[in-house]
Design an enzyme around this catalytic site. Structure first.
Site, PDB file in Angstrom:
ATOM      1  N   CYS A 100       0.849  -1.191   0.000  1.00  0.00           N
ATOM      2  CA  CYS A 100       0.000   0.000   0.000  1.00  0.00           C
ATOM      3  C   CYS A 100       0.883   1.239   0.000  1.00  0.00           C
ATOM      4  CB  CYS A 100      -0.939   0.019   1.209  1.00  0.00           C
ATOM      5  SG  CYS A 100      -0.089   0.266   2.778  1.00  0.00           S
ATOM      6  N   CYS A 103       3.787   1.701   2.512  1.00  0.00           N
ATOM      7  CA  CYS A 103       5.078   1.081   2.206  1.00  0.00           C
ATOM      8  C   CYS A 103       5.939   2.053   1.399  1.00  0.00           C
ATOM      9  CB  CYS A 103       4.877  -0.212   1.413  1.00  0.00           C
ATOM     10  SG  CYS A 103       3.900  -1.463   2.251  1.00  0.00           S
ATOM     11  N   CYS A 175      16.950 -26.012 -22.635  1.00  0.00           N
ATOM     12  CA  CYS A 175      17.704 -26.882 -21.731  1.00  0.00           C
ATOM     13  C   CYS A 175      18.987 -26.169 -21.327  1.00  0.00           C
ATOM     14  CB  CYS A 175      18.033 -28.216 -22.392  1.00  0.00           C
ATOM     15  SG  CYS A 175      19.079 -28.046 -23.844  1.00  0.00           S
ATOM     16  N   CYS A 178      21.317 -24.968 -24.090  1.00  0.00           N
ATOM     17  CA  CYS A 178      21.030 -23.653 -24.685  1.00  0.00           C
ATOM     18  C   CYS A 178      21.747 -22.551 -23.902  1.00  0.00           C
ATOM     19  CB  CYS A 178      19.517 -23.387 -24.686  1.00  0.00           C
ATOM     20  SG  CYS A 178      18.540 -24.553 -25.638  1.00  0.00           S
ATOM     21  N   ASP A 573       4.428  32.108 -29.203  1.00  0.00           N
ATOM     22  CA  ASP A 573       5.398  32.635 -30.152  1.00  0.00           C
ATOM     23  C   ASP A 573       4.741  32.728 -31.519  1.00  0.00           C
ATOM     24  OD1 ASP A 573       8.034  33.316 -31.196  1.00  0.00           O
ATOM     25  OD2 ASP A 573       7.967  31.324 -32.101  1.00  0.00           O
ATOM     26  N   ASP A 772       8.825  26.992 -30.543  1.00  0.00           N
ATOM     27  CA  ASP A 772       9.427  25.916 -31.328  1.00  0.00           C
ATOM     28  C   ASP A 772      10.897  26.144 -31.650  1.00  0.00           C
ATOM     29  OD1 ASP A 772       9.027  28.037 -33.150  1.00  0.00           O
ATOM     30  OD2 ASP A 772       9.019  26.621 -34.827  1.00  0.00           O
ATOM     31  N   ASP A 776      13.383  30.297 -28.199  1.00  0.00           N
ATOM     32  CA  ASP A 776      12.254  30.142 -27.283  1.00  0.00           C
ATOM     33  C   ASP A 776      12.624  29.333 -26.041  1.00  0.00           C
ATOM     34  OD1 ASP A 776      10.518  31.476 -29.051  1.00  0.00           O
ATOM     35  OD2 ASP A 776      10.137  29.625 -30.157  1.00  0.00           O
TER      36      ASP A 776
END
Length: 892
Positions: A100, A103, A175, A178, A573, A772, A776
């Site tokens: 919760c 914690c 296995c 691998c 702007d 942009d 700016d």
């Protein structure tokens, strides 16, 4: 000029760095400013007679940051690892074991006490910790160890590996052989120190030299061995959590369901109760054991979480029943083993629903992570070769056929096609691509074959950057969450006190039977729910940011979603934001008796030799009208004035009034017309041949299609709109009148935009800035909310709090609406979380019993508690429905 390096404390992001830059750059005597965010310092080239070190430090501190020391002039740039008190390290950890919000609060509080921790935030919903730490005093290992001491598992996210250590998952192993194959492949890589593959866990752990080897090359080696590496385990872990909760739910339900009929039918007479006790004990110490573990961890850390309440409730019910059954302490009579078993089952049911709902809340991000294709078709020496996408390097040529996903960010070299970019931009209409155009990884090539040169790969792609941005937003903690954190921190002790008080009032004051009072006290314990408070804000943030993501609106922090709803004024702007920056010819005014088409033909011929925005606009108009341009020779540019050249045997002049005056051309015949054009903000180009005026052209910066509609919607939201531009006031006011903007800040120099933002903030207003360009960036950093267009520069996008991926100005209004809707959802969640507890606890305590005879059994109180968390998450998920309303103006 000399160079000074100042160690700066308090910078946490690029926006902070931009603020430092903006504070230093305007100072008299300052030449260049370079702010190093990672190194926590600023390098300034300056004239010591105009501005000295202490003055530079004062400017930084006035901007809200601290200067650790003022070194001598010309001091070398300090290394990031030795910056005094630096905040160069941001550590993100994946947590586990939290039940919760208490914690999360406990971890926050204890970690914050560690030396070297500047700030720490724990998000309960995403189970992530983000800490800003001094790298000289603290590292990730110390944090992990400290959190482990508190009783919670913590680890670095699998995607990290910059420190030369990496753990990742592997799919496809069958296995131990691998695993051995993969180990051998990994150990053969240059720069690999150690590699261990765990077949049982299906993971690999490697230690490597990051200067010689990177994560992408490690993954490529695994793919070449025939297996699939997974950079992230978040989705799988969430699914595993949901499956685990479901298994425990099924177990507890199977053990609990027989108890109910056994209680009433008693097939073995009085002995039946012992079978009931056995079943209840099995539930108590299997499915219920997690609550005891969580309670012990919480209490050991000096706090109390939801597990404490549940553990107290089930222990009280089970303990009393067992004591009564065995006659311990002289207790006899009614037993209620079913209460504890049903409590556990119902709470497990709620946890399972919660795990599923939380998984759905982050669905958009998980889907985004799966968009990138696994394979790419490399073009090598004229031959196509199918390879894992991790093999692609910057500069490689990649072939994408129709219907295939584009594997990397790149530039089209050959071919033409339409590309579906809805994944990035949210735009449904495909965009045409031809040589020279940029393409984005994970978008879909729809119609033709493309050959693309890779420009960005791996973590540098747009997709990866979007993912990191959204993850940061979802992992952040919004300011409104502090209220819930403060309440939940004191919640459990208060509930325990109310439970004890409930028992005493019923048993001692109202003379109720012991069992009745005891059950009332247990009901109070288990109906209270701090989880709902902890989930109220982060789940809404997760869904809101995902809705924005699907619409191409990226929120970089949780606080942005909350704060954007409080905006009062928005600065926009002009060039590049409200206008395209591309000029178009609006007026062709020849001298009396002249031909407008001939005026355009000659002007376009001369302007075709220039790349000036005004020149491009004239040439574009001539091409649209199909005018054939005459040959031009001897063209030369007069700086700041215009052009002159030989055309069809005569000398043509095209430029401003100053050029005409310099060359002795009389502009009086058109002075009235020119004045009228200038009054409405149009730019003028005079044209003359052999010293005689031919006419004047009026040009207008083209407004973006949605600019006027955007302003109308912003004003409908109650925002004051202000246009900020370097243009002449008359021109700016003309544009503002066309768009319906409230006010104009005209003739503003690029470096002064930040000061304009400050002036409105000084009036007590919450200010947003939309831009942009590079110029700016300081204003975007200064504003309370900086909104950067995705079509703009990288600096603007890095500095802005919100990035509009599509570059559509209308998304400004959409983003504000989404922020308001998300904040409203957070407030709803918090209201219902508080309301549930305020109403539920008194009902559980029995306030309705004297008047209505209503009693809430503990097991049903537990069910109500479980559903309170689920209801909060579900309410957040309803925000997804708002995605369909974003494109329009529906604000409901």
């Amino acid at each position: 000029m000399i160079e000074t390096v100042l160690p700066v404390r308090g910078m946490k992001c690029q926006k902070c760095a931009s603020k430092v830059h903006a504070a230093l750059a305007p100072l008299a005597g300052v030449g260049t400013v370079e702010v190093d965010l990672a190194g926590c310092c600023a390098r300034i080239l300056h004239d010591p007679l105009s501005v000295d070190g202490p003055a530079l430090a004062a400017a930084i501190e006035e901007a809200g940051f601290r200067v650790a020391a003022v070194p001598g002039e010309g001091a070398p740039l300090p290394e990031p690892s030795v910056v005094p008190g630096g905040e160069a390290v941001r550590i993100t950890l994946q947590l586990g074991g939290m039940s919760c919000a208490n914690c999360a609060r406990t971890i926050e509080r204890r970690v914050a006490l560690l030396a070297g921790v500047q700030s720490v935030s724990v998000n309960f919903a995403t189970e992530k910790l983000v800490a800003a730490c001094d790298p000289d005093r603290l590292g990730a290992e110390t944090l992990i160890a400290r959190i482990a001491d508190l009783g919670y598992p913590a680890r670095l996210p699998a995607a990290q590996g910059e420190d030369g250590r990496l753990k990742f998952a592997i799919q496809g192993m069958h296995c131990a052989s691998c695993a051995a194959t993969i180990e051998k492949k990994l150990r053969s890589l240059p720069g690999m120190g150690a590699a261990t593959v765990n077949f049982a866990e299906e993971t690999a752990t490697v230690v490597f030299d990051p200067q010689r080897l990177d994560r992408q090359e490690i993954f490529s080696a695994v793919e070449e061995a025939g297996y699939a590496p997974l950079a992230r385990r978040g989705s799988a872990e969430e699914e595993s959590e949901a499956r685990s909760q479901r298994r425990w739910l099924i177990l507890s339900a199977l053990l609990t369901l027989p108890i109910l009929p056994l209680m009433y039918f008693l097939p073995w007479g009085e002995a039946t109760v012992y079978l009931i006790a056995l079943l209840a004990t099995s539930v108590q110490f299997s499915a219920g054991l997690t609550f005891y573990r969580g309670a012990w961890t919480s209490l050991k850390n000096g706090s109390a979480n939801m597990d404490v309440l549940v553990a107290l409730g089930i222990s009280a019910a089970y303990g009393y029943s067992l004591a009564a059954l065995l006659g311990v302490f002289g207790l006899t009579g009614t037993v209620f083993f079913e209460t504890g078993a049903m409590l556990i089952t119902f709470i497990r049911f709620g946890k399972w629903l919660e795990a599923r709902a939380k998984g759905r809340a982050s669905q958009a991000l998980k889907a985004l992570l799966q968009l990138r294709p696994d394979r790419a078709r490399l073009l090598l020496d004229g031959r196509e070769q199918d390879v894992p996408v991790g093999r692609v390097r910057v500069g490689d040529r990649v072939v994408i056929l129709a219907g295939e996903k584009i594997p990397v960010d790149g530039e089209v070299l050959e071919g033409e096609s339409a590309v579906d970019e809805a994944m990035v931009t949210g735009e449904a209409v495909p965009r045409d691509k031809s040589p020279g155009d940029a393409v984005t990884g994970a978008t879909i090539n729809q119609t033709g074959r493309l050959v693309v040169k890779a420009t960005r790969i791996g973590e540098e792609t747009v997709l990866a950057q979007i993912v990191r941005m959204v993850e940061d937003a979802q992992g952040d903690k919004a300011p409104i969450q502090r209220l819930a954190d403060a309440v939940s921190n004191r919640f459990v002790p208060a509930v325990v006190s109310i439970s004890v008080l409930t028992f005493l009032v019923w048993y001692l004051l109202l003379d109720a039977p012991f069992i009745f009072a005891f059950k009332m006290a247990i009901a109070v314990l288990v109906i209270a729910c701090p989880c709902a408070l902890g989930l109220a804000t982060p789940t809404a943030i997760m869904v809101g940011s995902a809705v924005g993501l699907s619409a191409g609106i990226l929120f970089k922090r949780a606080s942005v979603l909350e704060n954007i709803a409080r905006l009062q004024i928005l600065l926009l702007d002009k060039t590049g934001t409200l206008t395209t920056g591309e000029f178009s010819v609006s007026d062709l005014i020849p001298v009396p008796g002249g031909d407008p088409r001939e005026l355009l033909r000659l002007a376009a011929a001369l302007e075709s030799t220039s790349n000036h925005p005004l020149a491009r606009g004239v040439v574009a108009r001539a091409r649209r009208e199909g005018i054939e341009l005459p040959a031009v020779s001897g063209a030369r540019e007069v700086a700041g004035h215009g052009l002159l050249a030989e055309v069809e045997g005569g000398t043509l002049l095209a430029g401003n009034q100053r050029l005409m005056e310099r060359e002795g051309v009389d502009v009086a015949p058109l002075s009235a017309e020119a004045s009228a054009l200038g009054a409405v903000g149009k730019s003028l180009i005079y044209l003359a041949r052999n010293g005689i005026l031919l006419g004047v052209l009026g040009l207008f910066d083209t407004l973006k299609d949605n600019a006027a509609e955007t302003v109308r919607r912003l004003r409908a939201l109650g925002l004051k709109t202000v246009m900020i531009t370097g243009d002449r006031r008359e021109a700016a006011q003309a544009v503002a009148a066309l768009l319906g903007i409230d006010a104009v800040e005209a003739e503003v120099l690029p470096g002064d935009k930040q000061a304009v933002v400050r002036s409105y903030q000084a009036q007590g207003l919450v200010v947003g800035m939309v831009g942009d360009g590079i110029n700016d960036a300081p204003a975007l950093a200064q504003a309370d909310i900086g909104i950067a267009l995705g079509s703009g520069t990288d600096v603007a996008k890095e500095t802005g709090d919100i990035v509009l991926v599509k570059g559509d100005i209308l998304d400004v209004e959409r983003g504000i609406r989404l922020g308001r809707k998300t904040l409203a959802k957070i407030r709803q969640n918090l209201f219902w979380a508080f309301f549930y507890n305020i109403v539920g606890i008194p009902i559980a305590a029995g306030v309705l019993y004297p008047a209505f005879g209503i009693v809430l059994k503990p097991e049903f109180a537990g069910l109500a508690m479980a559903f309170s968390s689920v209801s909060v998450v579900t309410n957040s998920l309803l925000l997804k429905r708002y995605a369909a309303k974003l494109p329009g103006g529906d604000q409901s």
